[in-house]
Design a protein around this motif. Structure first.
Motif, PDB file in Angstrom:
ATOM      1  N   ASP A  33       0.832  -1.203   0.000  1.00  0.00           N
ATOM      2  CA  ASP A  33       0.000   0.000   0.000  1.00  0.00           C
ATOM      3  C   ASP A  33       0.861   1.246   0.000  1.00  0.00           C
ATOM      4  O   ASP A  33       0.459   2.292  -0.457  1.00  0.00           O
ATOM      5  CB  ASP A  33      -0.919   0.028   1.226  1.00  0.00           C
ATOM      6  CG  ASP A  33      -2.297  -0.522   0.922  1.00  0.00           C
ATOM      7  OD1 ASP A  33      -2.606  -0.757  -0.250  1.00  0.00           O
ATOM      8  OD2 ASP A  33      -3.067  -0.709   1.870  1.00  0.00           O
ATOM      9  N   ALA A  91     -15.242   8.539   4.442  1.00  0.00           N
ATOM     10  CA  ALA A  91     -14.273   7.442   4.339  1.00  0.00           C
ATOM     11  C   ALA A  91     -14.821   6.233   3.584  1.00  0.00           C
ATOM     12  O   ALA A  91     -14.101   5.621   2.789  1.00  0.00           O
ATOM     13  CB  ALA A  91     -13.793   7.027   5.731  1.00  0.00           C
ATOM     14  N   ARG A  94     -14.516   6.732  -0.305  1.00  0.00           N
ATOM     15  CA  ARG A  94     -13.254   7.149  -0.920  1.00  0.00           C
ATOM     16  C   ARG A  94     -12.727   6.148  -1.941  1.00  0.00           C
ATOM     17  O   ARG A  94     -12.233   6.541  -2.997  1.00  0.00           O
ATOM     18  CB  ARG A  94     -12.193   7.403   0.157  1.00  0.00           C
ATOM     19  CG  ARG A  94     -12.492   8.631   0.961  1.00  0.00           C
ATOM     20  CD  ARG A  94     -11.465   8.863   2.027  1.00  0.00           C
ATOM     21  NE  ARG A  94     -11.937   9.925   2.912  1.00  0.00           N
ATOM     22  CZ  ARG A  94     -11.475  10.144   4.114  1.00  0.00           C
ATOM     23  NH1 ARG A  94     -10.495   9.379   4.595  1.00  0.00           N
ATOM     24  NH2 ARG A  94     -11.965  11.105   4.846  1.00  0.00           N
ATOM     25  N   GLU A  95     -12.806   4.861  -1.649  1.00  0.00           N
ATOM     26  CA  GLU A  95     -12.289   3.880  -2.601  1.00  0.00           C
ATOM     27  C   GLU A  95     -13.018   3.981  -3.932  1.00  0.00           C
ATOM     28  O   GLU A  95     -12.385   4.032  -4.993  1.00  0.00           O
ATOM     29  CB  GLU A  95     -12.396   2.460  -2.043  1.00  0.00           C
ATOM     30  CG  GLU A  95     -11.822   1.421  -2.984  1.00  0.00           C
ATOM     31  CD  GLU A  95     -11.723   0.038  -2.364  1.00  0.00           C
ATOM     32  OE1 GLU A  95     -11.545  -0.920  -3.159  1.00  0.00           O
ATOM     33  OE2 GLU A  95     -11.794  -0.104  -1.133  1.00  0.00           O
ATOM     34  N   HIS A 126      -4.788   1.318  -3.622  1.00  0.00           N
ATOM     35  CA  HIS A 126      -4.027   1.285  -2.374  1.00  0.00           C
ATOM     36  C   HIS A 126      -4.547   2.307  -1.375  1.00  0.00           C
ATOM     37  O   HIS A 126      -4.891   3.419  -1.756  1.00  0.00           O
ATOM     38  CB  HIS A 126      -2.549   1.610  -2.623  1.00  0.00           C
ATOM     39  CG  HIS A 126      -1.806   0.528  -3.297  1.00  0.00           C
ATOM     40  ND1 HIS A 126      -0.517   0.694  -3.726  1.00  0.00           N
ATOM     41  CD2 HIS A 126      -2.136  -0.740  -3.630  1.00  0.00           C
ATOM     42  CE1 HIS A 126      -0.084  -0.421  -4.291  1.00  0.00           C
ATOM     43  NE2 HIS A 126      -1.059  -1.295  -4.245  1.00  0.00           N
ATOM     44  N   HIS A 127      -4.557   1.909  -0.119  1.00  0.00           N
ATOM     45  CA  HIS A 127      -4.736   2.833   1.006  1.00  0.00           C
ATOM     46  C   HIS A 127      -3.327   3.078   1.528  1.00  0.00           C
ATOM     47  O   HIS A 127      -2.509   2.161   1.565  1.00  0.00           O
ATOM     48  CB  HIS A 127      -5.538   2.181   2.138  1.00  0.00           C
ATOM     49  CG  HIS A 127      -6.964   1.946   1.803  1.00  0.00           C
ATOM     50  ND1 HIS A 127      -7.909   2.933   1.845  1.00  0.00           N
ATOM     51  CD2 HIS A 127      -7.612   0.820   1.427  1.00  0.00           C
ATOM     52  CE1 HIS A 127      -9.085   2.422   1.520  1.00  0.00           C
ATOM     53  NE2 HIS A 127      -8.930   1.154   1.252  1.00  0.00           N
ATOM     54  N   ARG A 128      -3.042   4.249   1.944  1.00  0.00           N
ATOM     55  CA  ARG A 128      -1.792   4.543   2.634  1.00  0.00           C
ATOM     56  C   ARG A 128      -1.973   5.820   3.411  1.00  0.00           C
ATOM     57  O   ARG A 128      -2.986   6.493   3.269  1.00  0.00           O
ATOM     58  CB  ARG A 128      -0.602   4.631   1.687  1.00  0.00           C
ATOM     59  CG  ARG A 128      -0.672   5.774   0.705  1.00  0.00           C
ATOM     60  CD  ARG A 128       0.615   5.980  -0.024  1.00  0.00           C
ATOM     61  NE  ARG A 128       1.319   7.068   0.647  1.00  0.00           N
ATOM     62  CZ  ARG A 128       2.480   7.534   0.293  1.00  0.00           C
ATOM     63  NH1 ARG A 128       3.099   7.014  -0.734  1.00  0.00           N
ATOM     64  NH2 ARG A 128       3.050   8.510   0.930  1.00  0.00           N
ATOM     65  N   SER A 129      -0.994   6.143   4.206  1.00  0.00           N
ATOM     66  CA  SER A 129      -1.017   7.386   4.967  1.00  0.00           C
ATOM     67  C   SER A 129       0.060   8.304   4.421  1.00  0.00           C
ATOM     68  O   SER A 129       1.110   7.846   3.972  1.00  0.00           O
ATOM     69  CB  SER A 129      -0.756   7.112   6.443  1.00  0.00           C
ATOM     70  OG  SER A 129      -1.794   6.319   6.972  1.00  0.00           O
ATOM     71  N   HIS A 138      -5.115  10.095   5.418  1.00  0.00           N
ATOM     72  CA  HIS A 138      -5.484   9.046   4.469  1.00  0.00           C
ATOM     73  C   HIS A 138      -5.171   9.515   3.049  1.00  0.00           C
ATOM     74  O   HIS A 138      -5.535  10.619   2.661  1.00  0.00           O
ATOM     75  CB  HIS A 138      -6.973   8.725   4.615  1.00  0.00           C
ATOM     76  CG  HIS A 138      -7.393   7.528   3.833  1.00  0.00           C
ATOM     77  ND1 HIS A 138      -8.625   7.428   3.262  1.00  0.00           N
ATOM     78  CD2 HIS A 138      -6.757   6.371   3.530  1.00  0.00           C
ATOM     79  CE1 HIS A 138      -8.737   6.266   2.638  1.00  0.00           C
ATOM     80  NE2 HIS A 138      -7.611   5.607   2.791  1.00  0.00           N
ATOM     81  N   PRO A 140      -5.554   7.606  -0.355  1.00  0.00           N
ATOM     82  CA  PRO A 140      -5.845   6.524  -1.292  1.00  0.00           C
ATOM     83  C   PRO A 140      -5.376   6.885  -2.696  1.00  0.00           C
ATOM     84  O   PRO A 140      -5.455   8.040  -3.112  1.00  0.00           O
ATOM     85  CB  PRO A 140      -7.365   6.389  -1.224  1.00  0.00           C
ATOM     86  CG  PRO A 140      -7.841   7.724  -0.793  1.00  0.00           C
ATOM     87  CD  PRO A 140      -6.756   8.302   0.088  1.00  0.00           C
TER      88      PRO A 140
END
Length: 165
Positions: A33, A91, A94-95, A126-129, A138, A140
């Motif tokens: 991610d 949230a 978001r995807e 991908h999710h990531r920070s 967040h 994405p």
């Protein structure tokens, strides 16, 4: 909203080689991610969204090879909507939002280059920070894989895909 502030697209090309480089990159993209975050592998869960290149690493790698040009095995793009704007979206949505943005950006990317024949691609979400100035937000994004050629109706055959504009 001004689209130039919406997404950052990082475009890279990968040369043909016999070393399995495409599979290595595809595996990396499938299960990472971010630089330091792995994705848990889940049996039966499809990570790739198929828009003509496939849903699995072996399938995408095979199609990249079959659709490569003399100099380009595949292209990879990163579609990364601005995290500050993405934060305005609930949230749970978001995807889907990032996936829709990805498909629109890819379509517009080719339309702007006069290619309207539907270039094949696949992408992984991908999710990531975030890191840096605003860590932990967040962020994405998607990684898109394109072949080294596309079908030209004018030439009635596959021709090399170039990004000179």
């Amino acid at each position: 909203m001004d689209r130039k502030h919406m997404c950052v697209a990082n475009v890279q090309y990968h040369k043909p080689s016999g070393s399995g480089g495409s599979r290595n990159l595809l595996n990396y993209l499938t299960y990472r991610d971010g630089r330091f975050e792995d994705v848990r592998q889940k049996t039966g869960k499809q990570r790739w969204v198929d828009r003509g290149m496939g849903r699995s690493v072996p399938e995408i790698a095979q199609r990249c090879q079959a659709m490569s040009s003399e100099h380009v095995l595949m292209f990879s793009l990163v579609i990364n909507p601005n995290p500050d704007l993405t934060a305005m979206i609930p949230a749970q949505h978001r995807e889907q939002f990032v996936k829709e943005v990805t498909e629109q950006v890819v379509d517009l990317f080719f339309e702007a280059r006069g290619i309207d024949t539907g270039v094949e691609y696949s992408y992984v979400f991908h999710h990531r920070s975030t890191e840096g100035e605003a860590p932990g937000q967040h962020n994405p994004h998607t990684h898109v894989v394109l072949p080294g050629t596309f079908f030209s109706e004018t030439d009635d055959q596959r021709v090399p895909l170039y990004f000179s504009q």
